[in-house]
Structures are given as C-alpha cells and as structure tokens.
Design an enzyme around this catalytic site. Structure first.
Site, PDB file in Angstrom:
ATOM      1  N   THR A   1       6.719  44.144  -6.445  1.00 15.10           N
ATOM      2  CA  THR A   1       7.081  44.790  -7.717  1.00 15.10           C
ATOM      3  C   THR A   1       6.587  46.237  -7.806  1.00 15.10           C
ATOM      4  O   THR A   1       5.809  46.692  -6.987  1.00 15.10           O
ATOM      5  CB  THR A   1       6.520  43.984  -8.906  1.00 15.10           C
ATOM      6  OG1 THR A   1       5.132  43.746  -8.676  1.00 15.10           O
ATOM      7  CG2 THR A   1       7.241  42.672  -9.065  1.00 15.10           C
TER       8      THR A   1
ATOM      9  N   SER B   1       1.802  50.990 -13.665  1.00 10.75           N
ATOM     10  CA  SER B   1       3.243  51.106 -13.494  1.00 10.75           C
ATOM     11  C   SER B   1       3.464  52.138 -12.402  1.00 10.75           C
ATOM     12  O   SER B   1       3.044  53.287 -12.547  1.00 10.75           O
ATOM     13  CB  SER B   1       3.909  51.562 -14.783  1.00 10.75           C
ATOM     14  OG  SER B   1       5.251  51.880 -14.533  1.00 10.75           O
ATOM     15  N   ARG B   2       4.102  51.722 -11.297  1.00  8.99           N
ATOM     16  CA  ARG B   2       4.274  52.661 -10.188  1.00  8.99           C
ATOM     17  C   ARG B   2       5.389  53.669 -10.446  1.00  8.99           C
ATOM     18  O   ARG B   2       5.589  54.584  -9.678  1.00  8.99           O
ATOM     19  CB  ARG B   2       4.533  51.887  -8.886  1.00  8.99           C
ATOM     20  CG  ARG B   2       3.327  51.058  -8.505  1.00  8.99           C
ATOM     21  CD  ARG B   2       3.368  50.549  -7.082  1.00  8.99           C
ATOM     22  NE  ARG B   2       2.237  49.643  -6.879  1.00  8.99           N
ATOM     23  CZ  ARG B   2       2.337  48.338  -6.748  1.00  8.99           C
ATOM     24  NH1 ARG B   2       3.526  47.777  -6.763  1.00  8.99           N
ATOM     25  NH2 ARG B   2       1.276  47.587  -6.591  1.00  8.99           N
ATOM     26  N   VAL B   3       6.116  53.471 -11.543  1.00  6.54           N
ATOM     27  CA  VAL B   3       7.131  54.461 -11.927  1.00  6.54           C
ATOM     28  C   VAL B   3       6.453  55.563 -12.737  1.00  6.54           C
ATOM     29  O   VAL B   3       6.844  56.717 -12.694  1.00  6.54           O
ATOM     30  CB  VAL B   3       8.260  53.772 -12.737  1.00  6.54           C
ATOM     31  CG1 VAL B   3       9.206  54.779 -13.346  1.00  6.54           C
ATOM     32  CG2 VAL B   3       9.037  52.830 -11.832  1.00  6.54           C
TER      33      VAL B   3
END
Length: 509
Positions: free
Chosen positions: A346, A372-374
C-alpha cells in the site's frame, strides 16, 4: 392422408440441420471440504467456471489448481449432492460478476446474487456488464499521479495522513479499536461533501457477523449514504470460497464504475480473514505451506488485488478506484506476516493503537507510525498551508510530555508548549459518524496551530469547538464558502479568518 404424412417427414428431413457441438467432459475424482478434484478436463483454464451435473441440478465450481492429470476446483454452491464419478464439463466462461448502476443500494454475495430480500437486481430488459473477478492492473501509461484529495471528514487523517483518489491506504490495528468506524465515516463523508455526484462506495465484508453487516447497512441508511453504496457480503457463515472471492468481486464492481470515468472507493474489511480463507483453500488443494502455513503466493494474493486501484489517465476516462484495505493485528504487532505484506503493497497506513483508544483519544491514530506516501500532493492548498506544521507540533509535544513526567519544576515556555499540545490533541478527537467538512477543519486547525485557543483549558475544547462551528455557521458563512470554493487560503481570506477567530476568542474568554 398417408401421402401428406410422408411429405411432412420428407420436408423435415430436408430442413434438418446438424448442429454438432463439442463439449469437454470430465469426471469427479474426489470431493470434500468445499474442494473438488476432477479428471479429463485437459484444456481448462485457471479461474474458468466448471459445471458439475448432480441429481438436484448443476453446481458450479471454479478451477484453481491445474495439474498434469487432474484439476483442483473450488465449489461455489451446495456440495452435498456432489459424488465421485459424476460428470462435469467446461463452460468456457471465466468467473465474473454482473455489474451495473442497479447494484447501488443493494447487498450482494461475491457472485452478484442479492442477499437483501429485495428481489432480482437486474430486470429482463437490463444488460449488465460481466466483469471478470481477476483483471489485470492498469499499466503505468494508463495511470496519472494521485493528486486529487479524497476527504475523509476525519481531522487527524485529512490534516496529517491525506488520502488521494486512486491511492491504496491501509487501516491497521487490533480488534475493536475503530477500524470499521473510520471506513464508515469515509463513506458518509463522500455523500455529505459531494451531494450531487458522490464517489460510488463499495464495502466488502469478509467473515463479518451478519448482525454486524445489518448494523452497518442500517447506519449507512440513517446517514443517507446507502443509495451510493454497494455491500458485497461474505458473512461468517459463508464458505471459505466466498471469503476468498469477495474482495475480488468488490474490486471488479469498482472497476466497472472507474472505467465509466467515475470515482469509486472500495473498502476491504478485512484482508486478514481473506488470507485465512486462502490458506485454508491452499492447504486443502495440497499446495506446499510456507511461513505460518500460508502458501508461497500469499503476497501475490493481495498485491494483484490492491494494484488494481488507480487513477486513470484522461485518455482512459479519468476515473479512479481508491482501495482502503483493513488488516487486524494481534496485540499491536505490525511486524507479523500479513500486516508487513500489506504495508509493503500500500501507499501508506493509518495505524490505530489500543492504548490511545483506552485513553479516550478517538480516532486512536498513532501519528508516529501512520503515514501517507502520497503526502501533501493529495491535499488542498489551504489544508497544506494550515496543517503543514501539525505533525511536528504533535511529535514535539509527545516528546516533552514524556520528559516532563520525571521533572517537578517546568519553565514557562515548556508549560505553554505542553498546553498547546494538549489543546491540539483535544481538537483532533472526533466522535464516530460525525465527519467534518474540510473548510471547518481548516478553520479550527488554523485557530489551534496559531495559538488563539491557548487561553482555554484542554477539557473545555470540545465545547469551544462546537460553539466555534455554530458561530461560523450563523455569522460567517461567507468565510466557509470562500474556503470551500477556492480550496486555498489567500491573503484576503486568511485575514478574514484571523479576524473571525480573534473575535470568537474575545467573546468566549
């Protein structure tokens, strides 16, 4: 009379057309525990539906194991009538689910059959699209960056762990710490924020009690969100086959709406039970066990499911499918096999901690382990500007709090920082089923992070927040509308918001 009969016979012989049809037929070799072993179907393909003829009628199975001299298949119906030696045949169809807008507001099983007692989903005149349960994930060129926010209505998530459309964000934690509650808040917020055209929400229940699923449906109805939601249910009483197929069915329905150019959100609740079902099926199919008795392809089981979430390019319609898988941990152990697998697939995780939950901090999000990697690319400019320093403020507060436990005298500046940290912690608390519009989130966070609420006691903050929102709704709706429309905090709007916050604090000191 005899002449007429002979003529009729002649005519029917002349008009007779032979429509010979080849069918590949096999035999049932072995059956038990929802698994069936077949011989004679040498050309069958993986995920193909096989029909087994029984005394009561035909029962369907789906091919999983393709061996040299036999086929291992998963029974999709009642296995009680299947006996060794019965005939089976290929159907030539891959396992699929009928999809269409008629599914909205319905509860279905992983094969698309209704479970809500409201009768058939599709009428005879409807032409549903058959979506294969196993589809290839969109390739790199078919995607575009994840930079459109999917607001959850939860202050802690929207400000520090933003989710974008097309992202895969894991919700992880022990049982009974509020994982499903967060998922329901997200569904309800989609409808509250986009009343005209909300994203389609698909809730996949794997191994949940039927009473819990009924309660979820009732909650969504009460909050006006059910008409935009599809529930795919493989309840606790269902077979392992349905537990295994349910997430793929939910994903296939989501892809139908994504390919129409719409936004869809699919919640898998939860993938731990999905992995258990797959382990059971694999062991029955005699596949070699690996770590914790899971088969070797357990990572691929979830990666091929979650990779299907994407925000498509404009050429492909620009639709998106956002995946929110839920994974249950045992005693907070995120280093176990399935949690680490899903974390690595994810684009970030929201980690819910039991200790925080029991301290009354709800949602019980551990900001240190959640990510959150975004990142801020999935936030509105206004939220990015206001909440940029929030994570740092909280981290410093937690550090100070730990340090202060061991000292008796504290200087004034440390006291102030601890006071501010406690106020922010109180503001981030939120009750279930009460998602907050993002413009209100910006207003309250602006006040807290710029020190305007430092005069209040932390225990007063819940009431202060409620009064502040009433004040905004009654006297300063323009400021909220400005934030909603512009989605950014320019100088004029910031000046206006500052004045509003200062006036409110002066009145309520």
């Amino acid at each position: 009379m005899a002449y007429e009969i002979i003529e009729k016979i002649k005519k029917s012989i002349e008009e007779y057309q032979d429509s010979a049809k080849w069918e590949e037929i096999g035999k049932v070799v072995e059956v038990g525990d929802g698994i069936i072993k077949l011989s004679g179907l040498s050309n069958v393909q993986s995920q193909e539906v096989i029909s087994i003829e029984t005394k009561e009628g035909s029962v369907e199975a789906v091919a999983l194991n393709l061996e040299e001299d036999s086929v291992g298949a998963l029974i999709l119906g009642d296995a009680s009538g299947i006996k060794s030696g019965q005939t089976c045949k290929r159907t030539g169809k891959l396992l699929s689910i009928p999809a269409g807008k008629q599914l909205l507001g319905r509860v279905v099983d992983p094969l698309g059959r209704p479970l809500d007692g409201k009768g058939p989903i599709f009428s005879k005149s409807d032409k549903p699209v058959l979506m294969s349960l196993e589809n290839e994930a969109p390739n790199v060129l078919s995607r575009q960056p994840v930079n459109v926010p999917l607001h959850t209505g939860i202050k802690a998530i929207d400000s520090m762990i933003p989710i974008g459309r097309g992202q895969r964000e894991l919700i992880i934690g022990d049982r009974q710490v509020g994982k499903t509650a967060i998922a329901l808040d997200i569904i309800i917020n989609q409808v509250q924020e986009n009343k005209k055209n909300p994203p389609v929400c698909i809730y996949v229940a794997v191994g949940q009690k039927e009473s819990k699923i009924a309660k979820i449906v009732e909650t969504l109805k009460k909050n006006g969100a059910f008409e935009y939601t599809i529930v795919v249910s493989a309840s606790a009483s269902s077979s392992a086959a349905f537990w295994y197929l349910a997430p793929y069915a939910g994903c296939a329905v989501g892809e139908y709406f994504r390919d129409l150019g719409q936004d869809a959100v699919v919640i898998y609740d939860d993938l731990s039970k999905h992995a258990w079902a797959y382990r059971q099926i694999s062991l029955l199919l005699r596949r070699p066990p690996g770590r914790e008795a899971y088969p070797g392809d357990i990572f691929y089981l979830h990666s091929r499911l979650l990779e299907r979430a994407a925000r498509l390019s404009a050429d492909k319609g620009g639709g998106s499918l956002t995946a929110l898988p839920i994974v249950e941990t045992q005693l907070g152990d995120v280093t176990a096999y399935i949690p680490t697998n899903v974390i690595s697939i994810t684009d970030g995780q929201i980690y819910l901690e039991s200790d925080l939950f029991y301290q009354g901090i709800r949602p019980a999000i551990n900001i240190g382990l959640s990510v959150s990697r975004v990142g801020s690319s999935a936030q509105t400019k206004a939220m990015k500007k206001v909440a940029g320093k929030l994570r740092l403020e909280l981290a410093q507060f937690r550090e100070l709090q730990r340090f202060v436990q061991f000292s008796s005298d504290i200087d004034e500046s440390t006291k102030k920082r601890i006071q501010k940290g406690r106020i922010i912690t109180e503001i981030l608390k939120q009750t279930d089923l009460a998602p907050l519009a993002f413009e209100k989130q910006i207003a309250i966070l602006y006040g807290a992070l710029n020190g305007y609420f430092d005069f209040f006691k932390p225990e007063q903050m819940q009431k202060v927040e409620s009064d502040f929102f009433s004040y905004l709704d009654n006297f300063h709706k323009k400021v909220l509308e400005g934030l909603k429309d512009k989605k950014q905090l320019d100088e004029a709007l910031e000046k206006e918001l500052k004045e509003v916050v200062q006036t409110f604090v002066e009145k309520n000191k």
